[in-house]
Design an enzyme around this catalytic site. Structure first.
Site, PDB file in Angstrom:
ATOM      1  CD  GLU A 222     -74.685 -51.209 -30.931  1.00 48.70           C
ATOM      2  OE1 GLU A 222     -74.858 -52.273 -31.666  1.00 48.70           O
ATOM      3  OE2 GLU A 222     -74.566 -50.750 -29.198  1.00 48.70           O
ATOM      4  CE  LYS A 354     -68.142 -45.501 -10.111  1.00 43.97           C
ATOM      5  NZ  LYS A 354     -67.548 -44.735  -9.938  1.00 43.97           N
ATOM      6  CG  ASP A 430     -71.414 -44.572 -11.485  1.00 41.14           C
ATOM      7  OD1 ASP A 430     -70.919 -44.782 -12.770  1.00 41.14           O
ATOM      8  OD2 ASP A 430     -70.641 -44.807 -10.266  1.00 41.14           O
ATOM      9  CG  HIS A 528     -75.644 -53.612 -36.921  1.00 36.54           C
ATOM     10  ND1 HIS A 528     -75.693 -52.638 -36.131  1.00 36.54           N
ATOM     11  CD2 HIS A 528     -75.659 -55.215 -36.171  1.00 36.54           C
ATOM     12  CE1 HIS A 528     -75.464 -53.266 -34.702  1.00 36.54           C
ATOM     13  NE2 HIS A 528     -75.639 -54.778 -35.202  1.00 36.54           N
TER      14      HIS A 528
END
Length: 543
Positions: A222, A354, A430, A528
């Protein structure tokens, strides 16, 4: 059965060989001996199990034995050896049996052994790679077996890659296979590899946190993210730095068990939450690892089902495997007092791993950290291009009110997940645990007569480790080394993972500060459009 007689060596010619008569006294003695050893075996086994249980309840070391316990152990071994021979399992007495010969061994009995079903022998692998690819495509050679049969992980990945292209008819050009250590992921990081994905790593900083400077590695695709975080680090540094505090360090696992009634489930809940029983449970739990230390047990009921949330410290490891082993030990121990307990799963989602969950937001999971800084007015104006008043108002309306209107769970921030994901990918964490690790509430208020800005991030469930999993890979290990937290801490177990958690929180603080300033100043879209838009034809670059 084939029977072959030998010539008689001891009897006169023509006189039949006399067989020894059976002695009733011998049979009686044999029955008595068998009964004696059966009784001895089960008696001493019961005695030792009872003593072991008492030691666990009183936290007595298991290796300390009394004379009576030592005698019981010796008796158990002796009776065990006798019973093995009694049941025909003679491998223990094998050396003695081989040396024994019968004086009346006049018959050679050749008894054919029953034929075991033949074990299929794997077909030899083709030597040519193209033939091997065809074998994988046809299914005669399983793709998952390539590493073990070839003994070359890189070649296995290349063969599998060509087979995938042949089966799917799709090209994998652009997905690199060369330049990666496939041996390092075998059996621990990734199965059936066909290559690796390249993610660029940028650095932000230095981040001045708790008096130390850190250069933050961030793996991301990004645009603007690294640049924005870098600007936030600059603003923090110019204002004297940030400070952090670790509030809690405890990984969790919550199995689900079922009983025949809610009453029985309640009885186990009361047993687990009784402080008098905690020490016994901790001894059983802590046997799983020299780093695992049980901290807390909380249980909640849904009908006949009981969800037990274990919390424990795990050293420098993230600790999911460690805590799961400890939980399994406790469940096995509880079966003696609660034999009607049915373990449905080692994880019942009350952990919660998660997934965005209120239990993690409230109770915490992994490392709970708060990080703060006071940004000077001139830094807000010159570096961040906005004002203190505008930032405070935007934070209230966006991060607090707007998130509440959206029904957010742990998402009272601008983009904490952006920074957490980038640091996680760079340091071998993770990636899926970004879900709960990004739980964050960002607070801003004017201080020092409304001249300066106080900003803080509170993150209750940062799940990180510096050993195990992807942290041992070369690239990720290098990024950990950049932060000074590579591997396990030799001086204080768990110190490296705790420091990494505070660095993650400090990086989020910098990212929140910069993005909120860009939104407040109306710079977000322009930034951006400038840094997150590419005019290159990527397909031509790859080819």
């Amino acid at each position: 059965m084939e029977v072959r007689r030998r010539p008689n060596r001891s009897s006169p010619a023509g006189e039949p060989l006399k067989q020894p008569d059976s002695n009733p006294n011998n049979d009686a003695h044999s029955h008595l001996t068998n009964a004696l050893f059966f009784t001895l075996f089960f008696s001493v086994a019961y005695f030792l199990l009872h003593r072991w249980r008492e030691k666990i309840r009183t936290s007595t070391p298991l290796h300390l034995v009394t004379l009576s316990e030592m005698a019981a152990i010796l008796s158990l071994i002796a009776s065990f050896v006798y019973l093995m021979a009694f049941f025909g399992i003679t491998f223990i007495l094998h050396p003695f049996l081989n040396s024994r010969t019968s004086p009346d061994d006049d018959l050679d009995l050749h008894i054919p052994k029953p034929c075991d079903p033949p074990i299929p022998t794997p077909l030899p692998l083709p030597h040519d790679d193209r033939d091997l690819v065809l074998a994988v495509v046809s299914g005669s050679v399983p793709s998952y077996s390539l590493e073990s049969r070839l003994g070359d992980c890189r070649r296995a990945a290349e063969i599998r890659r060509e087979a995938v292209e042949s089966i799917t008819g799709r090209s994998l050009q652009g997905l690199p296979v060369e330049g990666f250590d496939y041996d390092s992921i075998l059996g621990q990081c990734c199965e059936l590899p066909i290559g690796f994905v390249q993610i660029p790593v940028g650095v932000a900083g230095p981040l001045l946190l708790d008096g130390n400077e850190y250069t933050i590695p961030m793996a991301t695709t990004e645009g603007c993210l690294v640049a924005s975080t870098n600007r936030g680090c600059k603003a923090i540094h110019l204002s004297g730095g940030a400070s952090s505090m670790l509030l809690r360090d405890a990984m969790t696992r919550a199995p689900v068990v079922r009983f025949g009634s809610a009453k029985r489930a309640s009885q186990l809940k009361f047993f687990l939450e009784d402080p008098l029983n905690f020490d016994s449970l901790a001894v059983v739990f802590n046997k799983s690892s020299r780093f695992a230390r049980l901290q807390d047990i909380k249980a909640t009921i849904a009908g006949k089902n009981l969800y037990i949330r274990f919390s424990c410290s795990t050293g420098d490891a993230m600790g999911m495997n460690m805590v799961s082993k400890g939980v399994q030990n406790v469940l096995n121990f509880l079966q003696s007092n609660f034999p009607d307990m049915d373990v449905l799963g080692i994880s019942g989602n009350f952990c919660s791993d998660k997934k965005a969950a209120a239990v993690n937001w409230i109770e915490g999971r992994g490392k709970s950290v708060v990080c703060e800084a006071v940004i000077k007015k001139e830094v807000v104006n010159k570096v961040l291009k906005t004002s203190v008043e505008a930032l405070v108002e935007l934070n209230m309306l966006k991060n607090l009110t707007g998130s509440a209107m959206a029904g957010a769970l742990g998402g009272f921030n601008a983009h904490a997940s952006n920074i957490v994901s980038a640091v996680f990918l760079a340091t071998g964490q993770d990636p899926a645990q970004n879900v709960e690790s990004s739980h964050c509430i960002t607070m801003m208020e004017a201080v020092n007569d409304a001249k300066d800005l106080h900003i803080s991030v509170t993150m209750p469930s940062i799940e990180v480790g510096t050993v195990g999993g992807g942290t041992q890979l070369a690239s990720q290990s290098a990024c950990l080394n950049l932060l000074g937290v590579k591997g396990a801490s030799k001086d204080s177990p768990g110190a490296n993972s705790r420091l990494l958690a505070t660095i993650v929180a400090g990086s989020v603080l910098a990212g929140e500060l910069s993005l909120m300033s860009a939104i407040s100043a109306g710079q977000l879209v322009n930034s951006h459009m400038k840094y997150n838009r590419s005019t290159k034809d990527i397909s031509k670059v790859v080819s």
